[in-house]
Design a protein around this motif. Structure first.
Motif, PDB file in Angstrom:
ATOM      1  N   LEU A 159      51.541  35.917  54.364  1.00  0.00           N
ATOM      2  CA  LEU A 159      51.375  34.505  53.998  1.00  0.00           C
ATOM      3  C   LEU A 159      50.557  33.819  55.089  1.00  0.00           C
ATOM      4  O   LEU A 159      51.090  33.185  55.999  1.00  0.00           O
ATOM      5  N   SER A 160      49.266  33.944  54.998  1.00  0.00           N
ATOM      6  CA  SER A 160      48.373  33.545  56.090  1.00  0.00           C
ATOM      7  C   SER A 160      48.322  32.044  56.325  1.00  0.00           C
ATOM      8  O   SER A 160      47.897  31.606  57.394  1.00  0.00           O
ATOM      9  N   ALA A 161      48.727  31.226  55.356  1.00  0.00           N
ATOM     10  CA  ALA A 161      48.697  29.769  55.527  1.00  0.00           C
ATOM     11  C   ALA A 161      50.057  29.187  55.883  1.00  0.00           C
ATOM     12  O   ALA A 161      50.173  27.980  56.104  1.00  0.00           O
ATOM     13  N   LEU A 162      51.075  30.036  55.959  1.00  0.00           N
ATOM     14  CA  LEU A 162      52.442  29.559  56.152  1.00  0.00           C
ATOM     15  C   LEU A 162      52.612  28.874  57.507  1.00  0.00           C
ATOM     16  O   LEU A 162      52.243  29.415  58.548  1.00  0.00           O
ATOM     17  N   GLN A 163      53.200  27.665  57.477  1.00  0.00           N
ATOM     18  CA  GLN A 163      53.416  26.901  58.698  1.00  0.00           C
ATOM     19  C   GLN A 163      54.891  26.590  58.955  1.00  0.00           C
ATOM     20  O   GLN A 163      55.328  26.584  60.102  1.00  0.00           O
ATOM     21  N   ASP A 164      55.645  26.297  57.891  1.00  0.00           N
ATOM     22  CA  ASP A 164      57.037  25.861  58.063  1.00  0.00           C
ATOM     23  C   ASP A 164      57.957  26.667  57.148  1.00  0.00           C
ATOM     24  O   ASP A 164      57.678  26.814  55.952  1.00  0.00           O
ATOM     25  N   VAL A 165      59.048  27.153  57.741  1.00  0.00           N
ATOM     26  CA  VAL A 165      60.026  27.936  56.991  1.00  0.00           C
ATOM     27  C   VAL A 165      61.418  27.380  57.263  1.00  0.00           C
ATOM     28  O   VAL A 165      61.770  27.086  58.410  1.00  0.00           O
ATOM     29  N   GLN A 166      62.196  27.221  56.197  1.00  0.00           N
ATOM     30  CA  GLN A 166      63.602  26.828  56.344  1.00  0.00           C
ATOM     31  C   GLN A 166      64.445  27.725  55.448  1.00  0.00           C
ATOM     32  O   GLN A 166      64.243  27.782  54.232  1.00  0.00           O
ATOM     33  N   LEU A 167      65.382  28.432  56.052  1.00  0.00           N
ATOM     34  CA  LEU A 167      66.307  29.285  55.320  1.00  0.00           C
ATOM     35  C   LEU A 167      67.714  28.738  55.487  1.00  0.00           C
ATOM     36  O   LEU A 167      68.195  28.592  56.616  1.00  0.00           O
TER      37      LEU A 167
END
Length: 574
Positions: free
Chosen positions: A435-443
Motif C-alpha cells: 500500500l504505497s500511499a498508506l499514511q495512517d492506520v488504526q486497528l
C-alpha cells in the motif's frame, strides 16, 4: 414616554443574524449547499443528525416567536422565519386536524408573503397497515378550503412520518391505497395529494416509518436530490422503470437508508448523479441483481452506474449488497472512479452467514477492484473478520491513504493463536507493504472473555508474531523502501461477557439457561444483581491486573524505534 423605534433595516439585520445562528450547518437535507465542503467523512456521518436539525428548527421558531412580540416591525419580519416550515399532517382527531389545517390554509391565503416563505412541509399520517382496507386517510376538500396548502410555490423539502392507528382511534377513513405520487383529486387532501403536488419541485424528501415506499415514482422526480428513508419498507422492484422516467428523473445526489428494509441497489444504480450513499447496521436489501440481465437496461444507463459516487457507508445485511455489486462488476456495469471514502460494516451474525456456506459474503474483491480512487477505508461490524482483507486491499494499493479496522471477537486461544484475529492480521501483513500511499492506520481489537468459562491461558504468541509481521517491517527495512506511514494507532479493549446464560440465585447457585450475549441482558433473580456484579467485577479485575499488562507489553514493542507516530492503548473496564 415614547419608545424609540429602530430603523427597519437594523431590525431586519438583527433578525437575519439570529436566524443564521440557528440555520448554519444544521440542514442535512440541503444537498448541494454551501456546506458541502464542511461535510464530515462517511465514517462520521450519522443519520441521527436529522434530530439535531429538527431541534435547531424548533429552537429557531421559538426564538422568532419571542422576538415577534417586540413590536409590529419585528412581527412582520419574524413571521417568514416562523412559517419557513409548517405542519400539514393530521392525527387521530380528524375534526380537530381539519379545523387546524383550514385555519392554516386561510391564514396563508390572506398573507401571500408568508405562503411564499414556506420552504419545508412536515406531516404525520396514519400507518396504512393499521387502517381497515375500506377506510381512507384523506380529508374532504370539496370546498377547496385546503387547496392553498397544495399551492405553496417555494416548497423544496418534505418530511413525512407515519403513526399506528389503534382500533378505538376516532378517525373517519375510506378507500385507502398505498402512498403513490400519481395525479391526485383536488377534492381530497392527504398524503398522496401532497406527494403528487410537490414531488416535481422538491429537492429533499424524508420518510419515517412508512411502509411500502414506491421508490420508482419518487426517484422519477426531476428535482429530487436527497432522499432519506428512516425505518421504512420499500416496495418490491419487479421490473426496470421506463427510459422516460429515468431520463427525466433519477437525479438523486444523496440517499440514506436507516433501519430500512428492501433498499434497491438496482434503482440506485440508475441514478447517474449519485454522490453519497449511506446505509446503517439495520439496513436490508432486495435481491434485485437479476434485473441486470434485462435487455432493455442499456437504454436506462446514461453513464456507468455509481460513476459519480464519492462517499459510501455500506452496512447491515451487506452480503446481498456485495452480491449485487459482484454481479454488476462481472457484467462490466460497475465503476467507482470517484469513490474516495468507504465504510464497510458486516453486521449479519456469523452463524446466519454460516447457513449460506463458506462463500456467504460472495466476492467482495470484485467490488473493491472497481474502486480506483479509494483513499479512506473503515472496515467494521461484528462479522468483519470473515472478510479476506488481502484480496480486498490489493486493488487499492496505490490510492489508499487511511485504513481503520475494528475487530470484535471472543478470546478463545488455540495453540497460541486467537482464531480469526491472527488470520486477519496475517492477511493484512501480506498486503500492507504494497500500500504505497498508506499514511495512517488504526486497528481496534475488542476481545470478549467468556464469564461462564474458566479463565483461559494468556498465550499471545501468535498475536505478537502477527502484529510484528504487520508492522515490524517498518522498523527494520531501509528508509525509503517501505510505504511512508505517518501514524499508527493500536487499541485493544478487553471485557467480560456471558455466552452461556445462568440463573444467578442469592446463594450463588446456578442452573443452565438459554444462550445470551451479555450479563446485562439476564433477568434479575432475587440477589441476582449482586451476584452478577460481583462476578463481573472479579473477572474484570483479572483482566485489568493480568491480561491487560500482557497485551500492553506486546503492543509497546511495536513503538521501539518506530519511524512513525505510534500510540497504543489497552482498555479494560475497572
Amino acid at each position: 414616554m415614547t419608545v424609540p423605534q429602530l430603523p427597519l433595516e437594523i431590525v431586519n439585520e438583527i433578525i437575519d443574524f439570529v436566524a443564521a445562528s440557528f440555520t448554519s450547518d444544521s440542514d442535512p437535507l440541503s444537498a448541494g449547499s454551501d456546506n458541502d465542503h464542511k461535510r464530515a467523512s462517511a465514517f462520521d456521518m450519522d443519520i441521527d443528525d436529522m434530530a439535531t436539525a429538527a431541534s435547531s428548527n424548533n429552537s429557531l421558531r421559538s426564538e422568532m416567536k419571542a422576538m415577534s412580540l417586540v413590536n409590529s416591525d419585528f412581527l412582520h419580519l419574524c413571521r417568514p422565519h416562523i412559517f419557513r416550515e409548517i405542519d400539514v399532517g393530521f392525527g387521530c382527531d380528524k375534526q380537530a386536524s381539519l379545523h387546524r389545517l383550514r385555519n392554516l390554509s386561510k391564514f396563508l391565503q390572506d398573507r401571500p408573503y408568508l405562503a411564499h416563505a414556506v420552504r419545508s412541509l412536515t406531516g404525520v399520517f396514519p400507518n396504512p397497515s393499521t387502517v381497515p382496507s375500506n377506510e381512507s386517510i384523506t380529508m374532504p376538500n370539496h370546498d377547496h378550503s385546503l387547496t392553498n396548502l397544495l399551492d405553496l410555490p417555494n416548497v423544496t423539502s418534505i418530511n413525512i412520518s407515519s403513526f399506528h392507528v389503534h382500533d378505538d382511534a376516532a378517525m373517519d377513513f375510506s378507500g385507502y391505497s398505498n402512498p403513490s405520487p400519481s395525479p391526485y383529486d383536488a377534492a381530497f387532501y392527504g398524503r398522496d395529494a401532497i406527494l403528487a403536488r410537490y414531488l416535481p419541485q422538491i429537492t429533499s424528501f424524508m420518510l419515517k416509518d412508512v411502509e411500502d415506499v414506491p421508490l420508482v415514482p419518487i426517484l422519477s422526480s426531476p428535482t429530487l436530490a436527497t432522499l432519506i428513508l428512516d425505518g421504512c419498507t420499500v416496495q418490491r422492484v419487479s421490473e426496470i422503470p421506463s427510459p422516460n422516467a429515468v431520463g427525466t428523473g433519477f437525479n438523486l445526489l444523496e440517499y440514506h437508508g436507516k433501519g430500512t428494509s428492501g433498499n434497491s441497489l438496482f434503482l440506485l444504480s440508475l441514478c447517474g448523479n449519485l454522490q453519497r450513499l449511506y446505509f446503517d447496521s439495520d439496513s436490508g436489501y432486495q435481491s434485485d441483481s437479476h434485473l441486470l440481465d434485462d435487455a432493455r437496461l442499456s437504454s436506462c444507463f446514461t453513464a456507468m452506474p455509481f460513476n459519480e459516487l464519492t462517499e459510501a457507508h455500506f452496512a447491515g445485511e451487506v452480503e446481498e449488497l456485495i452480491r449485487f455489486y459482484s454481479e454488476a462488476g462481472r457484467r462490466g456495469l460497475l465503476a467507482f472512479p470517484k469513490l474516495t471514502n468507504l465504510l464497510l460494516s458486516i453486521d449479519t451474525d456469523e452463524e446466519m452467514l454460516g447457513i449460506n456456506g463458506d462463500n456467504a459474503l460472495g466476492e467482495p474483491h470484485i467490488m473493491f477492484a472497481c474502486m480506483s480512487a479509494l483513499s479512506f477505508l473503515h472496515l467494521t461490524g461484528p462479522s468483519i473478520h470473515l472478510l479476506d482483507i488481502e484480496s480486498c486491499l490489493r486493488p487499492c494499493q496505490t490510492t489508499l491513504q487511511s485504513l481503520r479496522i475494528d475487530w470484535g471477537l471472543t478470546y478463545i486461544p488455540r495453540n497460541g493463536s486467537i482464531p480469526h484475529l491472527d488470520a486477519n492480521l496475517y492477511s493484512l501483513s501480506r498486503v500492507i507493504n504494497s500500500l504505497s500511499a498508506l499514511q495512517d492506520v488504526q486497528l481496534s481489537i475488542h476481545l470478549g472473555f467468556d464469564l461462564d468459562a474458566p479463565k483461559p491461558p494468556l498465550d499471545l504468541t501468535g498475536f505478537a508474531h502477527n502484529v510484528h509481521l504487520v508492522f515490524g517491517e517498518y522498523r527494520f527495512k531501509p528508509a525509503g523502501s517501505v510505504p511512508p506511514l505517518r501514524s499508527l494507532k493500536l487499541e485493544v479493549s478487553l471485557d467480560a461477557y456471558m455466552y452461556r446464560a445462568k440463573e444467578v440465585t442469592g446463594d450463588m447457585g446456578v442452573e443452565d439457561g438459554d444462550d445470551m450475549h451479555m450479563w446485562s441482558d439476564i433477568g434479575e433473580a432475587p440477589g441476582g444483581r449482586w451476584a452478577k456484579e460481583k462476578a463481573i467485577a472479579q473477572y474484570r479485575e483479572w483482566l485489568y491486573s493480568t491480561a491487560g499488562p500482557m497485551f500492553e507489553a506486546q503492543l509497546a514493542l511495536i513503538g521501539n524505534n518506530a519511524p512513525f507516530l505510534y500510540t497504543s492503548e489497552v482498555l479494560v473496564p475497572h
